[in-house]
Enzyme design. Sequence first.
Site, PDB file in Angstrom:
ATOM      1  CG  HIS A 536      -0.337   0.369   2.516  1.00 34.68           C
ATOM      2  ND1 HIS A 536       0.008   1.648   2.860  1.00 34.68           N
ATOM      3  CD2 HIS A 536      -0.019  -0.410   3.599  1.00 34.68           C
ATOM      4  CE1 HIS A 536       0.521   1.653   4.098  1.00 34.68           C
ATOM      5  NE2 HIS A 536       0.522   0.421   4.565  1.00 34.68           N
ATOM      6  CB  CYS A 537       1.055   4.296  -1.896  1.00 36.60           C
ATOM      7  SG  CYS A 537      -0.210   3.965  -3.160  1.00 36.60           S
ATOM      8  CG  HIS A 538      -1.212   8.073   0.914  1.00 37.53           C
ATOM      9  ND1 HIS A 538      -1.125   8.157   2.279  1.00 37.53           N
ATOM     10  CD2 HIS A 538      -0.130   8.741   0.437  1.00 37.53           C
ATOM     11  CE1 HIS A 538      -0.055   8.853   2.625  1.00 37.53           C
ATOM     12  NE2 HIS A 538       0.560   9.219   1.521  1.00 37.53           N
TER      13      HIS A 538
END
Length: 595
Positions: A536-538
């Site tokens: 995940h990133c955001h």
Amino acid sequence: MVMAPNYDAKSTDPPLLQRFSAIKSYTTTVATYDKLRIFYRKHPQSDNLPKDPPLPLLVFIHGLGGSVAQFNRILTSLTQNASCLAVDLPGCGVSEFTQTRWEAYSTDALVELLEVIINDHREKGQRVVLIAHSMGCSLAALLANPRTTLRSDLKEHVVGLVAMCPKSKMLSEQEVKKYRLGLWVPEFLFNLWRTWDRRGGLNSASITRFVGKKADAEAKRLQLLFNHQSRTPVFRRMAWGLLPTFENGVPSGGLPEIGVWAGIRIPILLISGGLDKVTPESEARKLYNLLRESQSSPAFQDAEHTPNIESPVSSLSLDPPPAADGADQSSSPAESPASSPRIEPAHHAIMPQNEVEIPPFPLKPMGYVSWHKIKWAGHGLLFTDPIVPGLISDFLSEHVTRRLELGWQLQYLTRDGKWDVKNLEKWQSVTPVSESIGGVFRAIKTLRQVDDTHCPVQFNVKYGDFIKDVIDISHDTPVYDPQNLRDGGITYHKVATVSKIPPPREDINRFIETVDKIRQGRKEQPGSEKFEIGVHCHYGFNRTGFLIVCYLVEKCGFTVDEAIKHFAEARPNGIKHAHFKDRLHVMYAQRNVGN
């Protein structure tokens, strides 16, 4: 009942062009041109970026029989980096054919028209980068180094030139006579020839000549559309205008003579197609050698001319500028001249490879030339080849000004935290976990400690039976406690990357090394190979998709197109930012064509 194909320029205009186009009229010393389509997309954040000077204006100039619509792929990518201006020349694309005088379509007349339109949209002190295709390259060369006096000082503000499929020389007197004779053919006979040339539809000579026999169906469809939109009377007038007149063997007007190209003193990117049958790549080869020779000559090096151009920065801070809200943002953050600008070879075919000479930066006069030959591309490479936007973007940020790099701009634009109400609502609307990706990954949105359904504790309950590792690639401290994941048997890994920017090679390497270590550890634990890795990133789309695609290409045998498509199928909407996909195509172009 089979519907007839729709070739109308207005109704088939891409949405981006429809939204930011206006119909205007302009008058020059030669003629009045009514109802021209002018595409102008102001940079979305231009009011919040430094004004001294403003970001350069990118100006797109199409070729003979072309239109702004051919630049749609490139414009989609670059309108987030700078203000963009593009013109349907008289009678081309959406512009109407109201001016019928032949002299209004001479090369010098069109150059003057472009000068007037550019100055109408250029802000005070704003520099200009010309991005041109085919005949448009000749017009751009004459804007950068005029052979006749322009009406303004525009040439002093041109700081870069991208020339796709350029022509290197004027025609001989005998060649001009032959072409003029052909253009004297009555219009109805000319149209008969065009109809005959289109026999076979998508596989006709009129299509393969521009995009090649191996082009995909979409490329052929677009070329057929553009062929039908090219008006015969406009084509004949512009083609006539490209031909010089001769007096006692001395040419005048028409295509720019070789001295015009040799005198250009700004960074130049040449892009040619290895399968181009309209303007063979040998034309770009000649220009490349000419420009290298002229830029290395003592006369060129000693010239007292320093273009108005910003030096690129040698390094780019990844942190936002420290100024508080309301503070003066007019100065550049940590900007210093680079003693030797960086140029990376494209991962496609480049000719000549590793022979690009780059003088110290800045210099007096300042200039360099780079040539990228795309092996499998034809004359329509600007709308058919996915690596072209990335090549142009790299050139702009590395050799015109670093301010054209999205990451540089984000230093000024990132002010608020990631979890204000707007971002929270966006986060809540995103699907938490994707379908399986390559049997290795799950793309997820970041967990949130105070959320009722997507917090670490609930994540363990819902997904802990098949996700045993989570790689957090966000730049910030996570908005959840990783220890809560560990308590549920999920190992947390951090590979920090910067938002909005395609991760650089060092970040890609760190991600791949982390994934390899996780997978190697599984092999040593019988039964654990069924587990997948959450990334995940955001929101789990752009950076997440970018790095997962990199791994699928480099480690799992996918082509870049297959990997991008596979990610989008598992994570609907896929990688959303066009410049992320452009970067992937540039990185893996050689793999993509099976080299």
